[in-house]
Design a protein around this motif. Structure first.
Motif, PDB file in Angstrom:
ATOM      1  N   SER A  22       0.828  -1.207   0.000  1.00 30.66           N
ATOM      2  CA  SER A  22       0.000   0.000   0.000  1.00 30.66           C
ATOM      3  C   SER A  22       0.860   1.255   0.000  1.00 30.66           C
ATOM      4  N   PHE A  67       2.277   1.757  -3.593  1.00 33.65           N
ATOM      5  CA  PHE A  67       1.288   2.254  -4.554  1.00 33.65           C
ATOM      6  C   PHE A  67       0.886   3.689  -4.299  1.00 33.65           C
ATOM      7  N   LYS A  68       0.933   4.125  -3.049  1.00 36.64           N
ATOM      8  CA  LYS A  68       0.594   5.518  -2.737  1.00 36.64           C
ATOM      9  C   LYS A  68       1.714   6.461  -3.153  1.00 36.64           C
TER      10      LYS A  68
END
Length: 69
Positions: free
Chosen positions: A63, A66-67
């Motif tokens: 996560s 991807f951020k």
């Protein structure tokens, strides 16, 4: 006899000093020893918890990647 749990060396020394003064007149009893519990390591965790921890870390890493991208 087991003393209460303490979290710093200073607390231990204060507790030890007070006990010696009240119970032993300031003298050190024969055979006195301070025992320290071994620290817990990742290997000490049950297998299921280690797997769950690995999954949570992987999800957080993915996560985060991807951020950032």
């Amino acid at each position: 006899m087991t003393s209460p749990e303490v979290y710093t060396r200073r607390e231990l020394e204060d507790l030890q000093h007070d006990h010696r003064e009240t119970a032993h007149g300031g003298f050190i009893p024969d055979g006195e020893a301070i025992l320290q519990e071994p620290r817990m390591t990742l290997a000490d965790l049950p297998r299921d918890q280690r797997i769950a921890c690995g999954i949570v870390l992987a999800v957080l890493l993915v996560s985060f990647l991807f951020k950032v991208a």
